[in-house]
Design a protein around this motif. Structure first.
Motif, PDB file in Angstrom:
ATOM      1  N   GLY A   1       4.411  88.507  59.822  1.00 52.30           N
ATOM      2  CA  GLY A   1       3.224  87.929  59.210  1.00 52.30           C
ATOM      3  C   GLY A   1       3.522  86.826  58.234  1.00 52.30           C
ATOM      4  N   GLY A   2       4.550  86.046  58.509  1.00 51.88           N
ATOM      5  CA  GLY A   2       4.826  84.882  57.687  1.00 51.88           C
ATOM      6  C   GLY A   2       5.823  85.108  56.567  1.00 51.88           C
ATOM      7  N   ARG A   3       6.276  86.306  56.416  1.00 45.88           N
ATOM      8  CA  ARG A   3       7.230  86.590  55.342  1.00 45.88           C
ATOM      9  C   ARG A   3       8.516  85.793  55.548  1.00 45.88           C
ATOM     10  N   GLU A   4       9.033  85.255  54.461  1.00 50.66           N
ATOM     11  CA  GLU A   4      10.237  84.437  54.536  1.00 50.66           C
ATOM     12  C   GLU A   4      11.456  85.321  54.811  1.00 50.66           C
ATOM     13  N   VAL A   5      12.256  84.905  55.793  1.00 46.21           N
ATOM     14  CA  VAL A   5      13.428  85.685  56.167  1.00 46.21           C
ATOM     15  C   VAL A   5      14.678  84.836  55.982  1.00 46.21           C
ATOM     16  N   PRO A   6      15.637  85.300  55.175  1.00 51.31           N
ATOM     17  CA  PRO A   6      16.832  84.491  54.943  1.00 51.31           C
ATOM     18  C   PRO A   6      17.766  84.469  56.155  1.00 51.31           C
ATOM     19  N   VAL A   7      18.542  83.390  56.243  1.00 55.34           N
ATOM     20  CA  VAL A   7      19.567  83.292  57.276  1.00 55.34           C
ATOM     21  C   VAL A   7      20.922  83.409  56.610  1.00 55.34           C
ATOM     22  N   ILE A   8      21.713  84.362  57.050  1.00 59.73           N
ATOM     23  CA  ILE A   8      23.004  84.630  56.419  1.00 59.73           C
ATOM     24  C   ILE A   8      24.138  84.271  57.364  1.00 59.73           C
ATOM     25  N   VAL A   9      25.166  83.680  56.789  1.00 60.83           N
ATOM     26  CA  VAL A   9      26.294  83.273  57.619  1.00 60.83           C
ATOM     27  C   VAL A   9      27.401  84.321  57.535  1.00 60.83           C
TER      28      VAL A   9
ATOM     29  N   HIS B   1       6.953  96.642  57.038  1.00 61.66           N
ATOM     30  CA  HIS B   1       8.238  96.057  56.679  1.00 61.66           C
ATOM     31  C   HIS B   1       8.445  95.843  55.181  1.00 61.66           C
ATOM     32  N   GLN B   2       7.457  96.180  54.385  1.00 58.56           N
ATOM     33  CA  GLN B   2       7.547  95.879  52.962  1.00 58.56           C
ATOM     34  C   GLN B   2       8.744  96.522  52.297  1.00 58.56           C
ATOM     35  N   GLY B   3       9.067  97.728  52.721  1.00 53.52           N
ATOM     36  CA  GLY B   3      10.152  98.427  52.060  1.00 53.52           C
ATOM     37  C   GLY B   3      11.512  98.097  52.629  1.00 53.52           C
ATOM     38  N   TYR B   4      11.608  97.003  53.365  1.00 50.55           N
ATOM     39  CA  TYR B   4      12.872  96.694  54.033  1.00 50.55           C
ATOM     40  C   TYR B   4      13.402  95.325  53.651  1.00 50.55           C
ATOM     41  N   GLU B   5      14.710  95.243  53.614  1.00 54.06           N
ATOM     42  CA  GLU B   5      15.390  93.969  53.441  1.00 54.06           C
ATOM     43  C   GLU B   5      15.760  93.510  54.839  1.00 54.06           C
TER      44      GLU B   5
ATOM     45  N   ASN C   1      20.331  79.118  67.266  1.00 59.99           N
ATOM     46  CA  ASN C   1      19.824  80.426  67.693  1.00 59.99           C
ATOM     47  C   ASN C   1      19.239  81.186  66.519  1.00 59.99           C
ATOM     48  N   ALA C   2      19.951  81.097  65.378  1.00 61.13           N
ATOM     49  CA  ALA C   2      19.493  81.828  64.204  1.00 61.13           C
ATOM     50  C   ALA C   2      18.120  81.351  63.773  1.00 61.13           C
ATOM     51  N   LEU C   3      17.922  80.057  63.815  1.00 61.55           N
ATOM     52  CA  LEU C   3      16.632  79.521  63.382  1.00 61.55           C
ATOM     53  C   LEU C   3      15.518  79.937  64.336  1.00 61.55           C
ATOM     54  N   THR C   4      15.839  79.935  65.631  1.00 61.80           N
ATOM     55  CA  THR C   4      14.839  80.390  66.604  1.00 61.80           C
ATOM     56  C   THR C   4      14.472  81.838  66.327  1.00 61.80           C
ATOM     57  N   LEU C   5      15.497  82.660  66.124  1.00 60.55           N
ATOM     58  CA  LEU C   5      15.241  84.077  65.873  1.00 60.55           C
ATOM     59  C   LEU C   5      14.466  84.254  64.576  1.00 60.55           C
ATOM     60  N   LYS C   6      14.858  83.466  63.558  1.00 59.34           N
ATOM     61  CA  LYS C   6      14.159  83.532  62.271  1.00 59.34           C
ATOM     62  C   LYS C   6      12.663  83.275  62.467  1.00 59.34           C
ATOM     63  N   GLY C   7      12.369  82.259  63.284  1.00 59.77           N
ATOM     64  CA  GLY C   7      10.967  81.944  63.561  1.00 59.77           C
ATOM     65  C   GLY C   7      10.231  83.120  64.169  1.00 59.77           C
ATOM     66  N   LEU C   8      10.868  83.750  65.151  1.00 62.73           N
ATOM     67  CA  LEU C   8      10.239  84.886  65.830  1.00 62.73           C
ATOM     68  C   LEU C   8      10.028  86.051  64.873  1.00 62.73           C
TER      69      LEU C   8
END
Lengths: 295, 542
Positions: free
Chosen positions: A253-261, A225-229, A240-247
């Protein structure tokens, strides 16, 4: 800044839902807004109107509708730029979902077609915003119009947008249901997993429960996933977004994923409670900022 | 010793006796075995051939088509084994009969892939074993049959030892009992020789639930026939006179539930018969026919008719009505509302089911033949339909039939949602394996008093079944359903689909849905009118 005297400006539409800070960072980036229509109220598409939009939506007895920006609005942005001698690349919402491209082309024809390039991103919201931002970076780095257009095509073709509406009702009433039409006949509660294919809504899969829908989305994540946004999207569905973000973060592997509205126009067609996932391949840095060959 | 074909014919006809003396405690098995033989009997009545092999073949084919439920299929396999052993023979001696008998047992045993001890199969196996010696010695057939029955009775008595659930319930295995009864009946037939009179006295049969015996009565005579005759118009029997006795007798012989209403102008005949034509001819003797009504009374057929009228079921035309597609889906549906849901999820043909009875091989086969696709996936939706589905699959020529071994509606829904028509069959096969994840519960009524799994049950109680156990018992439908759901629902469940049956009233439905909303807010509940007869509530949890 490059050597060329010609700057390229990037124009996108409001469904990119670009936050203020992004617009401040890229003065070459401009937004033209679509409109949301309620029975007694007209509202400009944008994140600043999201709260009132959601209130109106829940209170409104009749469905809301949306309209593309009239060509005039595009012309008002194009004309000054062209008169200053600049070139324009417009990255806009899928022509299957909206007539925005048509409006923009009409304005371009009137103002200066040889200076303005209209691109149907075949996307909308976050992935389209990503393409617009990459284009803006390239413009800032002095890339030529040709190079920016190539970059935009490259990014758009490698971007994917998945979403799970809470109900198919909004897509159906708004007429953008596309391939999900087939799911309407089901007498059973189904959670559809939709995505954009060639700018059109199609069904990726269908499952019975929300948690399975999220699992299905996670399955779409690339192994390397390194080459992906990657980002999680939602519309009035933060939980729901936060649950999905967690998954997703767990899978990455712990990479931070932003939540966009996402904002009003999308909300009109998808409905509140929707959540989704964006997976965009990052372009090679050379395409975005490394040097340039201006003829 | 030589047995004439005629004598063997009587032996087969003996099965008719079974219709009157079936003492199986479980209404389900009883119905299935009776129905399986029903088709055979009907067919045999119309045949006058003396040829043993021909009779055997008819028996084999008819019993297969009529086979219902696991026990029905096993019995039909046994008959087919007999037929195989007697193939090509005009008559047979003891040795050959004995050999045929052995074939029957072997076929029955082979019919099931996972034989369970303490059932009809272990009894069949014991019989095969116990009679091996007798066959070798070459005893005559009646003695052989006697030996078989003795061995069988012993094995039957042991079934509670082999299956704990039987012991707890204090019963022997129903299927095994059925097999024994069949053999006992054959013995009776041999003893008495001659044709056994068919005494259709349904109310004298054991103690089935009303729905069961009703289904049986109706199916003995298929057509409810009503004719209104204009006596004034003449005919060979002059009007004005009372109807002659022999004319009346003619009608009585043709069926049952005969009702004659007459005045000097009109005559109304009402009868349940298998030969409506004969009734019409008889009526014509009295005058012009003003009104004729012939209805097939079988529930399955009524449901088929309903589906036809809804425009959903394609008629059995030689050409497929729909453009052919790669794969078609066939599912057994316990109720018309459930069938509708299935079809909305992409099922091409649904096979309806009677009150308690299971589907027959013939019905499944017909559905498989009717769908316009070379590959067919079948969802049996009941453990008791699995064998019938396999038989139908084998019989379907020119089609590749696969079975997803769903044993309830919840599993079927799960598989159907996972099904993606645009994916290749192999992909879908893997996807549909999710059927195992579904949780199922049902409410049914106790047909008799019983002591099962620690529960004291009275006839008429509502039983809540789930995870293959009895989880709730009660007199009140809604409360029992609530108790069942309390034990079934787990924290990870997110959706509950409730199929409401004919017995579930509006207030019960609303009350239950309401309670689930409050007690389990994370669960999305949907109430669907399933229209099923035997189960007021069916629950599908995921």
């Amino acid at each position: 800044m490059g050597l060329g005297m010609v700057d390229v400006h990037i124009v996108t539409d409001s469904t990119a839902y670009l936050p203020e800070e992004v617009l401040r960072e890229f003065p070459h980036l401009h937004v033209v807004s679509l409109t949301v229509h309620f029975p007694h109220l007209v509202m400009e598409d944008g994140l600043e109107n999201l709260d009132s939009f959601l209130r109106e939506l829940k209170a409104s007895p009749r469905p809301a509708t949306t309209s593309q920006p009239p060509p005039q609005r595009f012309a008002e942005v194009f004309r000054p730029l062209v008169e200053e001698g600049h070139e324009i690349v417009a990255i806009l919402i899928s022509s299957v979902l909206s007539g925005t491209c048509t409006s923009a082309q009409a304005a371009a024809d009137a103002v200066g077609p040889e200076r303005i390039e209209i691109i149907d991103s075949r996307l909308t919201t976050a992935p389209m915003a990503f393409a617009a931002i990459q284009a803006a970076r390239a413009a800032q780095a002095g890339k030529s119009r040709r190079e920016i257009v190539d970059l935009v095509h490259w990014v758009c073709q490698r971007s994917r947008l998945f979403f799970v509406p809470d109900t198919l009702e909004y897509l159906h009433k708004g007429g953008r249901i596309g391939g999900a039409q087939a799911l309407l006949g089901s007498l059973l509660q189904i959670k559809p997993i939709l995505y954009l294919v060639d700018g059109r809504v199609e069904v990726l899969d269908k499952v019975r429960t929300r948690s399975r829908a999220m699992q299905r989305l996670v399955e779409e994540l690339p192994g390397d996933h390194q080459g992906y946004e990657i980002a999680v999207l939602h519309l009035d569905g933060l939980d729901n977004a936060l649950t999905l973000k967690g998954l997703v973060q767990e899978r990455l592997g712990g990479r931070e994923v932003p939540v966009i509205v996402a904002g009003p126009v999308l909300g009109t067609h998808v409905g509140p409670g929707a959540f989704g996932l964006m997976i965009c391949q990052r372009p090679p840095e050379a395409m975005v900022s490394g040097g340039s060959n201006i003829a | 010793m030589v047995f004439s074909a005629y004598s063997c014919l009587e032996q087969q006809r003996e099965a008719i006796n079974q219709l009157n003396v079936f003492p199986v405690p479980d209404g389900d098995t009883g119905t299935n075995l009776v129905l399986t033989l029903e088709g055979v009997i009907q067919r045999l009545k119309t045949v006058s051939s003396r040829s043993l092999s021909q009779v055997a073949e008819i028996v084999a084919r008819e019993s297969l088509l009529g086979a219902r439920g696991n026990s029905g299929v096993i019995l039909s396999e046994m008959l087919r084994g007999w037929a195989r052993g007697l193939a090509g023979k005009e008559w047979a001696n003891t040795r050959e009969l004995a050999r045929a008998f052995r074939y029957g047992i072997v076929y029955a045993y082979r019919a099931v892939t996972k034989p369970v001890e303490g059932t009809i199969l272990s009894v069949a196996r014991e019989i095969a074993r116990g009679t091996k010696e007798a066959i070798r010695r070459g005893i005559d057939f009646p003695s052989l049959l006697e030996t078989a029955i003795q061995v069988g009775e012993g094995a039957l008595a042991r079934t509670p030892e082999q299956l704990p659930i039987l012991k707890r319930a204090g019963v022997v295995d129903a299927g095994a009992k059925g097999l024994l009864t069949f053999l006992q009946g054959c013995r009776e037939g041999l003893k008495n020789g001659g044709i056994m009179a068919i005494a259709p006295k349904p109310e004298k049969q054991m103690a089935p639930t009303p729905a069961w015996s009703e289904a049986d009565t109706r199916l003995r005579y298929k057509y409810c026939t009503e004719v209104l005759v204009d006596r004034q118009s003449g005919g060979s029997r002059r009007s004005g006179r009372s109807l002659p006795k022999d004319w009346r007798k003619q009608l009585e012989k043709a069926g049952d539930s005969l009702v004659l209403i007459e005045d000097k102008d009109l005559l109304k005949i009402h009868i349940h018969t298998n030969h409506p034509g004969r009734i019409l001819e008889a009526a014509l003797q009295c005058g012009d026919l003003l009104q004729v009504k012939v209805d097939h009374m079988g529930r399955q057929h009524q449901q088929l008719l309903q589906q036809w009228e809804e425009g959903r079921l394609a008629p059995a035309a030689p050409e497929p009505m729909h453009p052919e597609k790669a794969t078609a889906l066939v599912a057994v549906a316990p109720g018309p509302g459930i069938a509708k849901v299935f079809r909305s999820l992409g099922v091409d043909a649904t096979v309806p089911v009677g009150a308690f009875a299971n589907v027959g091989v013939g019905e499944l086969l017909q559905a498989i033949k009717e769908v316009a696709a070379k590959e067919v996936v079948v969802f049996p939706n009941d453990a008791n339909n699995l064998l019938a589905a396999r038989e139908a699959a084998q019989l379907a020529q020119g089609k590749e039939v696969k079975i997803i071994p769903t044993v309830n509606v919840a599993q079927c829904l799960s598989a159907l949602v996972a099904y993606a028509p645009d994916q290749p069959a192999s992909e879908n096969w893997a996807r549909m394996q999710v059927y195992q994840n579904a949780t199922y519960g049902e409410i049914t009524r106790a047909a008799k008093d019983a002591n099962l799994g620690g529960w004291q049950i009275c006839k008429g109680d509502f039983l809540g079944l789930g995870s293959e156990k009895i989880l709730a018992v009660g007199r009140e439908l809604a409360i029992t359903a609530q108790e069942l759901l309390k034990r079934l629902i787990l924290p990870q469940h997110e959706t509950l689909t409730i199929f409401c049956g004919q017995e579930a009233g509006e207030s019960d439905r609303a009350w239950l849905a309401d309670w689930v909303h409050k007690a389990f807010p994370q669960i999305e509940v949907e109430l669907i009118d399933g229209g099923q007869q035997a189960y007021p509530f069916l629950f599908c949890l995921e």
